[in-house]
Design an enzyme around this catalytic site. Structure first.
Site, PDB file in Angstrom:
ATOM      1  N   TRP A 346       4.502  -1.271  17.560  1.00  0.00           N
ATOM      2  CA  TRP A 346       5.899  -1.718  17.665  1.00  0.00           C
ATOM      3  C   TRP A 346       6.701  -1.351  16.421  1.00  0.00           C
ATOM      4  O   TRP A 346       7.884  -1.666  16.339  1.00  0.00           O
ATOM      5  CB  TRP A 346       5.952  -3.237  17.863  1.00  0.00           C
ATOM      6  CG  TRP A 346       5.645  -4.039  16.612  1.00  0.00           C
ATOM      7  CD1 TRP A 346       4.700  -3.767  15.674  1.00  0.00           C
ATOM      8  CD2 TRP A 346       6.310  -5.229  16.162  1.00  0.00           C
ATOM      9  NE1 TRP A 346       4.700  -4.717  14.680  1.00  0.00           N
ATOM     10  CE2 TRP A 346       5.685  -5.635  14.954  1.00  0.00           C
ATOM     11  CE3 TRP A 346       7.350  -5.996  16.649  1.00  0.00           C
ATOM     12  CZ2 TRP A 346       6.077  -6.770  14.242  1.00  0.00           C
ATOM     13  CZ3 TRP A 346       7.740  -7.132  15.934  1.00  0.00           C
ATOM     14  CH2 TRP A 346       7.108  -7.503  14.751  1.00  0.00           C
ATOM     15  N   ASP A 347       6.056  -0.674  15.447  1.00  0.00           N
ATOM     16  CA  ASP A 347       6.698  -0.424  14.156  1.00  0.00           C
ATOM     17  C   ASP A 347       8.002   0.359  14.266  1.00  0.00           C
ATOM     18  O   ASP A 347       8.805   0.357  13.340  1.00  0.00           O
ATOM     19  CB  ASP A 347       5.726   0.298  13.204  1.00  0.00           C
ATOM     20  CG  ASP A 347       4.445  -0.484  12.989  1.00  0.00           C
ATOM     21  OD1 ASP A 347       3.874  -0.948  13.988  1.00  0.00           O
ATOM     22  OD2 ASP A 347       4.019  -0.633  11.835  1.00  0.00           O
ATOM     23  N   GLU A 485      -0.556 -11.802  13.641  1.00  0.00           N
ATOM     24  CA  GLU A 485      -1.896 -11.495  14.165  1.00  0.00           C
ATOM     25  C   GLU A 485      -2.973 -12.493  13.742  1.00  0.00           C
ATOM     26  O   GLU A 485      -4.139 -12.326  14.088  1.00  0.00           O
ATOM     27  CB  GLU A 485      -2.287 -10.073  13.748  1.00  0.00           C
ATOM     28  CG  GLU A 485      -1.333  -9.042  14.326  1.00  0.00           C
ATOM     29  CD  GLU A 485      -1.804  -7.617  14.173  1.00  0.00           C
ATOM     30  OE1 GLU A 485      -2.459  -7.322  13.159  1.00  0.00           O
ATOM     31  OE2 GLU A 485      -1.506  -6.814  15.076  1.00  0.00           O
ATOM     32  N   GLN A 607       2.235 -12.608   9.047  1.00  0.00           N
ATOM     33  CA  GLN A 607       3.537 -11.968   8.857  1.00  0.00           C
ATOM     34  C   GLN A 607       4.593 -12.766   9.614  1.00  0.00           C
ATOM     35  O   GLN A 607       4.268 -13.641  10.402  1.00  0.00           O
ATOM     36  CB  GLN A 607       3.482 -10.550   9.395  1.00  0.00           C
ATOM     37  CG  GLN A 607       3.269 -10.473  10.892  1.00  0.00           C
ATOM     38  CD  GLN A 607       2.673  -9.148  11.322  1.00  0.00           C
ATOM     39  OE1 GLN A 607       1.459  -9.028  11.451  1.00  0.00           O
ATOM     40  NE2 GLN A 607       3.522  -8.170  11.546  1.00  0.00           N
TER      41      GLN A 607
HETATM   42  C1  BGC Z   1       0.622  -5.450  11.677  1.00  0.00           C
HETATM   43  C2  BGC Z   1       1.370  -5.032  12.918  1.00  0.00           C
HETATM   44  C3  BGC Z   1       1.690  -3.566  12.844  1.00  0.00           C
HETATM   45  C4  BGC Z   1       0.430  -2.758  12.602  1.00  0.00           C
HETATM   46  C5  BGC Z   1       0.702  -1.290  12.450  1.00  0.00           C
HETATM   47  C6  BGC Z   1      -0.598  -4.579  11.501  1.00  0.00           C
HETATM   48  O1  BGC Z   1      -1.241  -4.912  10.308  1.00  0.00           O
HETATM   49  O2  BGC Z   1       0.218  -6.795  11.764  1.00  0.00           O
HETATM   50  O3  BGC Z   1       2.547  -5.786  13.054  1.00  0.00           O
HETATM   51  O4  BGC Z   1       2.297  -3.124  14.008  1.00  0.00           O
HETATM   52  O5  BGC Z   1      -0.195  -3.219  11.440  1.00  0.00           O
HETATM   53  O6  BGC Z   1       1.507  -1.045  11.343  1.00  0.00           O
END
Ligand code: BGC
Length: 798
Positions: A346-347, A485, A607
């Site tokens: 989703w970045d 997460e 986060q």
């Molecule tokens: C983050 C996610 C992100 C992913 C890729 C993870 O560590 O928690 O939000 O999309 O990294 O950058």
């Protein structure tokens, strides 16, 4: 050092891989890590070349089952180049004095070194490298070698090496990593080539290299090869203090390219016809000059400016005008390493809003990557028993869900189930970006042909996933994960997933509203066509409307928005105790799992999650959305909510500092500035302990740019008006930005602590409407410049 250079003195094996990632050169089509040309992959070096969108899938046995992983393929290494005095040993970087410089403005990586061999011969080397921003298929390396205290024969070896693996991330070791089969190699005069194919996706990758030496005397040339590699050995007579220059020009093509007669022929012709290094460098420099003009972002403070330039540089090396039409998405770790296997998450939520106001053509292409994977997203929704489109948490070649089933905790050395695929909110990010792109460009053609379909299908999925609780009259969304997460299940529950994640539900309501807006916006003929094509019945539209008004948001007893239903009942975490014991607790999930505990039990976030709402939507937009949902959002609750979650976040993702800098920008400018500086440091100083060596964090890099561009200028796009409400952090004296907006190339903004100047370059485009500091919208024609000091205080100055 200035704002355009990153300089490294001395060779440091411990940070070499970090430097390689940060010194990556690329052009949006491919990128190559800043590895030493004489090096092969070992515990210090990791040469890697990644071609945008070039993936391959392999199966591996793991813990009694078979796992399948798709990787962004490490392409044959085109860098190999080394030398020795005849009879001596090959050059060894460890035995040299060393200086490496990344020139951001011109896109050049240079090395200057002095090398003494065992026989006491001292040789100095100047090496310059580029990956052409002018011709995306070309790269070049120029090496000038000077014998300081000796004369004699110098042997140079220049090669192409297909024996590479995807072994750049220690956590993935043990899984299958050989993605290339080298088909053939060959040579003709000063040209060598190598033709390879990926194991299962059958993408052909061809590289050709032309190596020439500018030397007075005769040159002896000999070709050698072996399984998977080819090299030319050139021997010249080197005289003391008379430098010899070696140029290696490389062309790279794949079977995914257009307008070629096949990759091998294209690569051979490309290398043969390419001009000399100096001419290539001129064209490359011009292309960069054009990019920098379009990317102009000035924060008026040299330290921060240099990192802003570094972030712009890596963003544009990953996603550039050469990306247009490649059918690729936004790889979370750039084209700079193998972390997250080059997947698309989703970045893009942190990347596209910035680019929409700079390089809208690139954004259109990146959104089309998602549109082309709409059938896969529909299939996924259908398999899960739903209508609409369910985009995957991790996406690669064909749009199926690439999220690994297991992940490795290096602290406990255990493989663990990975349920992060339940982050269905990725579709909401796509919807948000479609809308932002449309607001920035007014591109109704894109919206009608592609954007509307994605928005409606995403909205349809959420409306279908939501289930009505007749007792409360509210719709629930159950069994998902939010952005945080650290929470993937309720404590003690055997099934993964959480209910009524506030970020998900509110953004789902927002998406449903936009889908309804889009239906109203479409020209009637296209609307009818799309409704028929999608089989969207009137009762489904009624459902979209109904769900958009009645999704549930859970609040704590004191009015704080709850991250998800039940969050309030979790235990408080002992932040002080764990910080004292472990120091760095950013990856609390790994720490607790190694202790036999789980973050699921605690009010602790990796986060920003709830706070993402304040990141994406203004207080006005959010208040209106909550009103529509039938919840009053007390504005006074916003700072309380920020404070509440800030105290419970470990910032285990680089994205977290971006969001916090943003949401604090109005209420606590000093704190916002601290988070901004932290985000600037993330990759340059590898704040997350070793992760940058495996690839940059593109979302965080672009997020810092967007903070300067949209957050600190208070830029919002709605109602066909460009709203500005600058509030600069104390750390910067002024902010200069140049935007593209609705067909205008060049809206020049300069904000300082007194006001903002807005100038529109001359063009034939119609005037734009702007509203500053909450004042009424005014019309600004092309060619005019105005100065705003306060609401309604407008002064025309040009
Ligand atoms: C983050 C996610 C992100 C992913 C890729 C993870 O560590 O928690 O939000 O999309 O990294 O950058």
């Amino acid at each position: 050092m200035g704002v355009w250079r990153v300089i490294y003195d001395g060779f440091d094996p411990d940070t070499e891989r970090l430097r390689e990632a940060l010194c990556t050169l690329g052009n949006g089509y491919f990128a190559t890590r800043g590895a030493a040309p004489e090096a092969t992959a070992d515990d210090v070096h990791y040469p890697g070349t990644y071609i945008a969108g070039c993936y391959d899938r392999l199966s591996s046995p793991l813990a009694g089952r078979t796992v399948v992983n798709e990787d962004l393929v490490n392409a044959p290494n085109w860098l190999p180049l080394t030398f020795r005095a005849e009879g001596g040993e090959w050059f060894d970087v460890r035995a040299s004095g060393y200086r490496q410089e990344l020139d951001l403005r011109h896109g050049l990586l240079t090395r200057r070194l002095r090398y003494g061999d065992a026989a006491g011969r001292i040789t100095s080397v100047d090496q310059e490298r580029l990956v052409s921003m002018d011709d995306p298929h070309l790269a070049a390396l120029r090496t000038t070698i000077r014998a300081e205290n000796w004369s004699g024969a110098l042997e140079i070896r220049s090669g192409l090496d297909g024996r590479v693996r995807n072994s750049g991330v220690a956590r993935y070791r043990g899984l299958a990593d050989v993605h290339l089969l080298v088909g053939s190699t060959g040579a003709d005069e000063d040209l060598i080539w190598l033709d390879a194919e990926t194991v299962t996706s059958a993408v052909r990758i061809a590289e050709a290299a032309r190596t020439t030496v500018a030397a007075g005397g005769a040159i002896r040339r000999e070709t050698r090869d072996g399984p998977g590699w080819i090299a030319q050995h050139l021997t010249v007579d080197l005289r003391r203090d008379e430098p010899v220059t070696v140029e290696k020009v490389v062309a790279l093509h794949t079977s995914r390219d257009r307008a070629t007669g096949g990759p091998l022929e294209a690569a051979r012709l490309g290398a043969e016809r390419a001009p000399c290094f100096a001419a290539l460098r001129d064209r490359h420099g011009l292309a960069w000059e054009h990019l920098w003009r379009r990317a102009h972002l000035d924060v008026g403070r040299p330290g921060a400016q240099r990192t802003i330039n570094l972030h712009l540089f890596h963003l544009l090396q990953t996603l550039s005008p050469h990306t247009v039409g490649l059918d690729v998405g936004v790889p979370a770790r750039g084209l700079h390493g193998e972390a997250y296997r080059g997947h698309v998450f989703w970045d893009e939520l942190f990347v596209l809003p910035f680019l929409s106001l700079r390089f809208p053509d690139v954004v259109r292409s990146l959104l089309l990557y998602r549109w082309h994977r709409l059938p896969a997203a529909r299939r996924a929704a259908c398999e899960a028993g739903h209508t609409g489109a369910m985009y995957p948490w991790q996406s690669g070649s064909d749009g199926r869900d690439e999220t690994p089933r297991m992940h490795f905790n290096p602290r406990s050395e255990r493989w663990l189930p990975d349920d992060s695929r339940l982050q269905r909110h990725v579709g909401l990010a796509i919807a948000y970006n479609v809308w932002q792109y449309y607001q920035a460009t007014g591109d109704l053609d894109f919206l009608s042909s592609y954007g509307a379909e994605m928005l409606i299908e995403i909205a349809r999925f959420w409306a279908d996933l939501a289930s009505l609780d007749t007792s409360s009259g509210r719709y629930d969304i159950r069994g998902v994960m939010g952005p945080d997460e650290y929470h993937d299940a309720y404590p003690g529950s055997a099934a993964p997933g959480l209910d009524n994640n506030a970020y998900t539900n509110v953004m789902a309501a927002w998406t449903l509203c936009r889908a309804l807006d889009v239906l109203a916006l479409l020209p009637s003929g296209r609307r009818a066509e799309l409704l028929e094509h999608l089989g969207l019945r009137p009762e489904e539209i009624t459902r979209l409307e109904d769900v958009s008004r009645r999704l549930r948001v859970v609040f704590h007893a004191d009015g704080i928005i709850s991250q998800f239903e039940g969050y309030e009942n979790l235990a408080e975490f002992d932040w002080g105790g764990y910080r004292a014991e472990y120091g760095d607790i950013r990856r609390l999930d790994r720490i607790l799992e190694a202790e036999g505990d789980t973050t699921n039990r605690y009010k602790a976030s990796k986060q920003a999650d709830v706070l993402m709402l304040f990141y994406l939507l203004s207080a006005d937009q959010l208040t209106a959305l909550f009103d529509r949902l039938g919840y009053g959002l007390d504005r006074a609750a916003i700072p309380k909510t920020i404070e509440y979650y800030l105290a419970r976040t470990s910032h285990g993702s680089t994205l977290s500092a971006i969001v916090h800098a943003w949401v604090l920008a109005r209420s606590d400018r000093a704190a916002s500035w601290r988070f901004f500086l932290q985000a600037l440091d993330s990759d340059l100083h590898d704040v997350h302990g070793g992760t940058t060596a495996e690839g940059i964090h593109l979302g965080a890099m672009a997020g810092t740019l967007d903070l300067a561009q949209r957050c600190y200028t208070g830029l919002e796009l709605h109602g066909d008006v460009l709203h500005l409400n600058p509030r600069l952090p104390p750390g910067i004296p002024g902010l200069g930005v140049e935007l593209r907006y609705r067909g205008h190339w060049g809206i020049r903004l300069h904000a300082d602590h007194r006001g903002i100047r807005i100038g529109l370059r001359r063009s034939a485009q119609p005037p734009i409407r702007i509203a500053v500091n909450g004042g009424p919208a005014t019309t600004l024609p092309a060619g005019r410049t105005v100065w705003f000091a306060g609401p309604g205080e407008v002064e025309e100055i040009g």
